[in-house]
Design a protein around this motif. Structure first.
Motif, PDB file in Angstrom:
ATOM      1  N   SER A 273       0.833  -1.207   0.000  1.00  0.00           N
ATOM      2  CA  SER A 273       0.000   0.000   0.000  1.00  0.00           C
ATOM      3  C   SER A 273       0.864   1.252   0.000  1.00  0.00           C
ATOM      4  O   SER A 273       0.583   2.224  -0.718  1.00  0.00           O
TER       5      SER A 273
ATOM      6  N   ASP B 165     -12.704  -5.792  -0.296  1.00  0.00           N
ATOM      7  CA  ASP B 165     -13.323  -4.469  -0.460  1.00  0.00           C
ATOM      8  C   ASP B 165     -12.347  -3.363  -0.066  1.00  0.00           C
ATOM      9  O   ASP B 165     -12.272  -2.310  -0.726  1.00  0.00           O
ATOM     10  N   GLU B 166     -11.590  -3.581   1.006  1.00  0.00           N
ATOM     11  CA  GLU B 166     -10.613  -2.575   1.435  1.00  0.00           C
ATOM     12  C   GLU B 166      -9.504  -2.409   0.399  1.00  0.00           C
ATOM     13  O   GLU B 166      -9.026  -1.293   0.162  1.00  0.00           O
TER      14      GLU B 166
ATOM     15  N   CYS C  16      -9.788  -2.882  -2.832  1.00  0.00           N
ATOM     16  CA  CYS C  16     -10.362  -2.111  -3.947  1.00  0.00           C
ATOM     17  C   CYS C  16     -10.408  -0.622  -3.619  1.00  0.00           C
ATOM     18  O   CYS C  16     -10.161   0.226  -4.489  1.00  0.00           O
ATOM     19  N   THR C  17     -10.700  -0.302  -2.353  1.00  0.00           N
ATOM     20  CA  THR C  17     -10.730   1.106  -1.936  1.00  0.00           C
ATOM     21  C   THR C  17      -9.345   1.734  -2.016  1.00  0.00           C
ATOM     22  O   THR C  17      -9.176   2.872  -2.475  1.00  0.00           O
ATOM     23  N   ILE C  18      -8.314   0.984  -1.571  1.00  0.00           N
ATOM     24  CA  ILE C  18      -6.940   1.494  -1.624  1.00  0.00           C
ATOM     25  C   ILE C  18      -6.523   1.754  -3.069  1.00  0.00           C
ATOM     26  O   ILE C  18      -5.909   2.782  -3.380  1.00  0.00           O
TER      27      ILE C  18
ATOM     28  N   ALA D 143      -8.545   2.359  -5.594  1.00  0.00           N
ATOM     29  CA  ALA D 143      -9.333   3.463  -6.148  1.00  0.00           C
ATOM     30  C   ALA D 143      -8.783   4.816  -5.692  1.00  0.00           C
ATOM     31  O   ALA D 143      -8.790   5.790  -6.455  1.00  0.00           O
ATOM     32  N   GLU D 144      -8.294   4.891  -4.457  1.00  0.00           N
ATOM     33  CA  GLU D 144      -7.758   6.153  -3.939  1.00  0.00           C
ATOM     34  C   GLU D 144      -6.491   6.575  -4.678  1.00  0.00           C
ATOM     35  O   GLU D 144      -6.169   7.765  -4.721  1.00  0.00           O
TER      36      GLU D 144
ATOM     37  N   TYR E 199      -7.129  -0.345 -12.132  1.00  0.00           N
ATOM     38  CA  TYR E 199      -7.052  -1.490 -11.208  1.00  0.00           C
ATOM     39  C   TYR E 199      -7.532  -2.750 -11.914  1.00  0.00           C
ATOM     40  O   TYR E 199      -8.599  -2.769 -12.528  1.00  0.00           O
TER      41      TYR E 199
END
Length: 280
Positions: A81, A124-125, A127-129, A131-132, A137
């Motif tokens: 990350s 889901d987390e 995918c959020t990382i 997207a930010e 992706y």
């Protein structure tokens, strides 16, 4: 005149350390201690960015990597990350002179979905990382390793290079080459791991499968390089484990800063100089 010329030739004096203050700015009290060096938060973040950019630039020069599209392998952990955030900042930074062109033609994010074996994984987390970061992706499922294609030959080569010769290796290779047609890919994957007797073998097989899928995804996306988030701490553990298992020959492949072992794709580990404490 002689004294003036001598003074001009001498390097500038180093700035003195200020006791109890940050080693960089010397005006703020430190809050982070890394390798017996004290930093304030702002100076530590800046130093980390500079170190990451330097490591990535040196790796590109050592392997003579041209301008190409790269893929950041995102696992959802702290190291990958942080690497994704640093890579996105590196691409968006302002450049002048000879560094005016971006280092890569494009950056994408790749992830291997492990929910087939680990239902509680935080997909889901992840995918959020991704997207930010604002980068494209792409995701591939772990069971897709049994999908037909040229990537299966690469997986077979990885298995042969990583598993000791014997009945277990023959069984795994037979299952990979001629999987049961009646089972789904998820069932075949679960059966493959069910046949492994130790946690070490299962962990090694998981790394092999994930590596094969990442390489396949990178080739499908026409990426010339893959960035892996292996930290210095993880690399040290891997070196000890591989040496203990008698696999020291594969150290350049699995622990090197750069690896050109995979055909058409260069593997780079720009986080190799960061310890876990720095990343956290």
């Amino acid at each position: 005149m002689c004294d003036a010329s001598i003074n001009d030739a001498l390097p500038p004096p180093r700035r003195k350390l200020v006791p109890g203050m940050c080693i960089k700015c010397k005006v703020t009290k430190p809050s982070i201690s890394i390798r017996r060096t004290l930093y304030c938060k702002d100076c530590f973040v800046k130093a980390s960015i500079v170190k990451f950019r330097a490591a990535l630039t040196k790796s590109r020069k050592r392997v003579e990597l041209p301008q190409t599209k790269v893929m950041v392998a995102l696992s959802g952990g702290a190291a990958s990350s942080a690497m994704l955030k640093l890579t996105a900042d590196f691409m968006n930074m302002e450049r002048k002179g000879t560094d005016a062109e971006p280092p890569f033609t494009g950056v994408v994010v790749g992830h291997v979905d492990e929910s087939c074996l680990f239902p509680g994984s935080q997909e889901d987390e992840i995918c959020t990382i991704a997207a930010e970061s604002g980068l494209p992706y792409f995701k591939v499922a772990l069971e897709d390793v049994f999908a037909p294609g040229e990537g299966q030959l690469a997986l077979l080569e990885l298995v042969k290079a990583s598993i000791a010769p014997g009945a277990a290796l023959d069984q795994f290779c037979a299952r990979l080459v001629e999987p049961a047609q009646t089972d789904s890919h998820a069932d075949q994957l679960k059966a493959l791991f069910a046949g492994l007797t130790s946690a070490t073998d299962k962990e090694d097989m998981l790394e092999i499968v994930k590596t094969a899928l990442i390489m396949r995804l990178a080739r499908n996306l026409e990426c010339g390089a893959v960035l892996l988030g292996d930290s210095a701490t993880r690399t040290a553990v891997k070196v000890m484990a591989l040496t203990g298992h008698g696999r020291g020959l594969s150290l350049p492949l699995e622990a090197g800063t750069e690896s050109q072992w995979f055909h058409g794709v260069v593997v780079v580990r720009p986080m190799r100089d960061f310890v876990v404490k720095e990343i956290a």
